[in-house]
Design a protein around this motif. Sequence first.
Motif, PDB file in Angstrom:
ATOM      1  N   PRO A  29       0.837  -1.206   0.000  1.00 39.80           N
ATOM      2  CA  PRO A  29       0.000   0.000   0.000  1.00 39.80           C
ATOM      3  C   PRO A  29       0.871   1.255   0.000  1.00 39.80           C
ATOM      4  O   PRO A  29       2.026   1.228   0.424  1.00 39.80           O
ATOM      5  N   SER A  30       0.337   2.335  -0.485  1.00 37.26           N
ATOM      6  CA  SER A  30       1.108   3.574  -0.607  1.00 37.26           C
ATOM      7  C   SER A  30       1.641   4.064   0.735  1.00 37.26           C
ATOM      8  O   SER A  30       2.672   4.717   0.785  1.00 37.26           O
ATOM      9  N   MET A  31       0.976   3.726   1.834  1.00 38.72           N
ATOM     10  CA  MET A  31       1.453   4.149   3.141  1.00 38.72           C
ATOM     11  C   MET A  31       2.795   3.499   3.497  1.00 38.72           C
ATOM     12  O   MET A  31       3.485   3.936   4.399  1.00 38.72           O
ATOM     13  N   CYS A  32       3.170   2.436   2.789  1.00 35.66           N
ATOM     14  CA  CYS A  32       4.452   1.771   3.035  1.00 35.66           C
ATOM     15  C   CYS A  32       5.606   2.447   2.301  1.00 35.66           C
ATOM     16  O   CYS A  32       6.746   2.021   2.420  1.00 35.66           O
ATOM     17  N   TYR A  33       5.310   3.460   1.522  1.00 41.13           N
ATOM     18  CA  TYR A  33       6.339   4.178   0.774  1.00 41.13           C
ATOM     19  C   TYR A  33       6.381   5.630   1.246  1.00 41.13           C
ATOM     20  O   TYR A  33       5.800   6.505   0.626  1.00 41.13           O
ATOM     21  N   PRO A  34       7.063   5.891   2.337  1.00 37.91           N
ATOM     22  CA  PRO A  34       7.117   7.276   2.826  1.00 37.91           C
ATOM     23  C   PRO A  34       7.913   8.166   1.878  1.00 37.91           C
ATOM     24  O   PRO A  34       8.730   7.685   1.095  1.00 37.91           O
ATOM     25  N   LYS A  35       7.641   9.465   1.959  1.00 34.39           N
ATOM     26  CA  LYS A  35       8.366  10.414   1.107  1.00 34.39           C
ATOM     27  C   LYS A  35       9.849  10.403   1.426  1.00 34.39           C
ATOM     28  O   LYS A  35      10.675  10.479   0.540  1.00 34.39           O
ATOM     29  N   GLU A  36      10.180  10.310   2.697  1.00 34.69           N
ATOM     30  CA  GLU A  36      11.586  10.260   3.118  1.00 34.69           C
ATOM     31  C   GLU A  36      12.002   8.809   3.253  1.00 34.69           C
ATOM     32  O   GLU A  36      11.409   8.064   4.028  1.00 34.69           O
ATOM     33  N   GLN A  37      13.000   8.374   2.488  1.00 29.65           N
ATOM     34  CA  GLN A  37      13.399   6.974   2.472  1.00 29.65           C
ATOM     35  C   GLN A  37      14.509   6.626   3.458  1.00 29.65           C
ATOM     36  O   GLN A  37      14.805   5.470   3.656  1.00 29.65           O
ATOM     37  N   HIS A  38      15.143   7.605   4.070  1.00 32.25           N
ATOM     38  CA  HIS A  38      16.228   7.324   5.006  1.00 32.25           C
ATOM     39  C   HIS A  38      15.637   7.086   6.396  1.00 32.25           C
ATOM     40  O   HIS A  38      14.960   7.962   6.938  1.00 32.25           O
ATOM     41  N   VAL A  40      16.759   7.016   9.466  1.00 31.66           N
ATOM     42  CA  VAL A  40      17.137   7.938  10.540  1.00 31.66           C
ATOM     43  C   VAL A  40      16.386   9.254  10.379  1.00 31.66           C
ATOM     44  O   VAL A  40      15.862   9.813  11.343  1.00 31.66           O
ATOM     45  N   LYS A  41      16.282   9.746   9.161  1.00 29.12           N
ATOM     46  CA  LYS A  41      15.552  10.989   8.920  1.00 29.12           C
ATOM     47  C   LYS A  41      14.059  10.795   9.161  1.00 29.12           C
ATOM     48  O   LYS A  41      13.380  11.706   9.622  1.00 29.12           O
ATOM     49  N   GLN A  42      13.525   9.603   8.855  1.00 26.46           N
ATOM     50  CA  GLN A  42      12.116   9.338   9.123  1.00 26.46           C
ATOM     51  C   GLN A  42      11.823   9.408  10.616  1.00 26.46           C
ATOM     52  O   GLN A  42      10.823   9.980  11.040  1.00 26.46           O
ATOM     53  N   LEU A  43      12.693   8.832  11.405  1.00 30.38           N
ATOM     54  CA  LEU A  43      12.446   8.721  12.834  1.00 30.38           C
ATOM     55  C   LEU A  43      12.729  10.004  13.595  1.00 30.38           C
ATOM     56  O   LEU A  43      12.053  10.331  14.561  1.00 30.38           O
ATOM     57  N   TYR A  44      13.725  10.772  13.144  1.00 34.91           N
ATOM     58  CA  TYR A  44      14.172  11.933  13.908  1.00 34.91           C
ATOM     59  C   TYR A  44      14.007  13.265  13.177  1.00 34.91           C
ATOM     60  O   TYR A  44      14.541  14.266  13.618  1.00 34.91           O
ATOM     61  N   SER A  45      13.283  13.313  12.087  1.00 35.54           N
ATOM     62  CA  SER A  45      13.198  14.536  11.289  1.00 35.54           C
ATOM     63  C   SER A  45      12.555  15.699  12.037  1.00 35.54           C
ATOM     64  O   SER A  45      12.817  16.855  11.728  1.00 35.54           O
ATOM     65  N   ASP A  46      11.733  15.414  13.016  1.00 34.08           N
ATOM     66  CA  ASP A  46      11.045  16.482  13.743  1.00 34.08           C
ATOM     67  C   ASP A  46      11.865  17.041  14.912  1.00 34.08           C
ATOM     68  O   ASP A  46      11.407  17.939  15.604  1.00 34.08           O
ATOM     69  N   LEU A  47      13.080  16.537  15.126  1.00 36.18           N
ATOM     70  CA  LEU A  47      13.878  16.961  16.275  1.00 36.18           C
ATOM     71  C   LEU A  47      14.995  17.910  15.883  1.00 36.18           C
ATOM     72  O   LEU A  47      15.580  17.791  14.814  1.00 36.18           O
ATOM     73  N   ASN A  48      15.288  18.820  16.777  1.00 37.44           N
ATOM     74  CA  ASN A  48      16.458  19.680  16.660  1.00 37.44           C
ATOM     75  C   ASN A  48      17.492  19.105  17.626  1.00 37.44           C
ATOM     76  O   ASN A  48      17.380  19.275  18.837  1.00 37.44           O
ATOM     77  N   PHE A  49      18.494  18.407  17.104  1.00 37.33           N
ATOM     78  CA  PHE A  49      19.436  17.706  17.962  1.00 37.33           C
ATOM     79  C   PHE A  49      20.322  18.639  18.776  1.00 37.33           C
ATOM     80  O   PHE A  49      20.968  18.210  19.712  1.00 37.33           O
ATOM     81  N   LYS A  50      20.356  19.913  18.444  1.00 32.23           N
ATOM     82  CA  LYS A  50      21.144  20.856  19.233  1.00 32.23           C
ATOM     83  C   LYS A  50      20.460  21.158  20.563  1.00 32.23           C
ATOM     84  O   LYS A  50      21.096  21.602  21.500  1.00 32.23           O
ATOM     85  N   ALA A  51      19.150  20.911  20.643  1.00 31.84           N
ATOM     86  CA  ALA A  51      18.409  21.195  21.870  1.00 31.84           C
ATOM     87  C   ALA A  51      17.422  20.077  22.189  1.00 31.84           C
ATOM     88  O   ALA A  51      16.326  20.326  22.668  1.00 31.84           O
ATOM     89  N   VAL A  52      17.806  18.835  21.940  1.00 35.73           N
ATOM     90  CA  VAL A  52      16.896  17.711  22.167  1.00 35.73           C
ATOM     91  C   VAL A  52      16.905  17.306  23.638  1.00 35.73           C
ATOM     92  O   VAL A  52      17.942  17.325  24.301  1.00 35.73           O
ATOM     93  N   ALA A  53      15.725  16.979  24.145  1.00 38.62           N
ATOM     94  CA  ALA A  53      15.586  16.479  25.510  1.00 38.62           C
ATOM     95  C   ALA A  53      15.396  14.966  25.462  1.00 38.62           C
ATOM     96  O   ALA A  53      14.884  14.428  24.475  1.00 38.62           O
ATOM     97  N   ALA A  54      15.812  14.297  26.505  1.00 40.73           N
ATOM     98  CA  ALA A  54      15.707  12.833  26.558  1.00 40.73           C
ATOM     99  C   ALA A  54      14.266  12.370  26.373  1.00 40.73           C
ATOM    100  O   ALA A  54      14.012  11.336  25.752  1.00 40.73           O
ATOM    101  N   GLU A  55      13.311  13.129  26.888  1.00 35.80           N
ATOM    102  CA  GLU A  55      11.898  12.764  26.768  1.00 35.80           C
ATOM    103  C   GLU A  55      11.441  12.704  25.306  1.00 35.80           C
ATOM    104  O   GLU A  55      10.575  11.924  24.955  1.00 35.80           O
TER     105      GLU A  55
END
Length: 107
Positions: A29-38, A40-55
């Motif tokens: 199904p199309s949901m199995c083909y995300p726009k971002e194929q990497h 690491v980027k899929q999992l962490y794209s919403d984070l700013n690692f310069k100011a990431v909190a453990a939570e």
Amino acid sequence: MRVLESDKEFSKWPLVVGDGLSLDAIKFPSMCYPKEQHPVKQLYSDLNFKAVAAEQLKGRALLTVTKHLSIDLSNAVLNVIPGSEDVYDRIDFILIEDPQDQLAYPE
């Protein structure tokens, strides 16, 4: 299989394939083909690692089928995180002459 109402269509698909009822070539199904194929980027794209909190890292995981792929993905995550990397050695046994002193260090 328990699924959300929005995933009902997808939940039927593995059953059809698993029962051998689909004679067509398997098409995910199309949901199995995300726009971002990497991954690491899929999992962490919403984070700013310069100011990431453990939570913010809680509940995220990369699952792999081989140890080598796991190491590669872990290294890719470490490359994204700013700062220096610390490596700690492990010790399998305690170097103490008196056996009674070993009791102070539980396994």
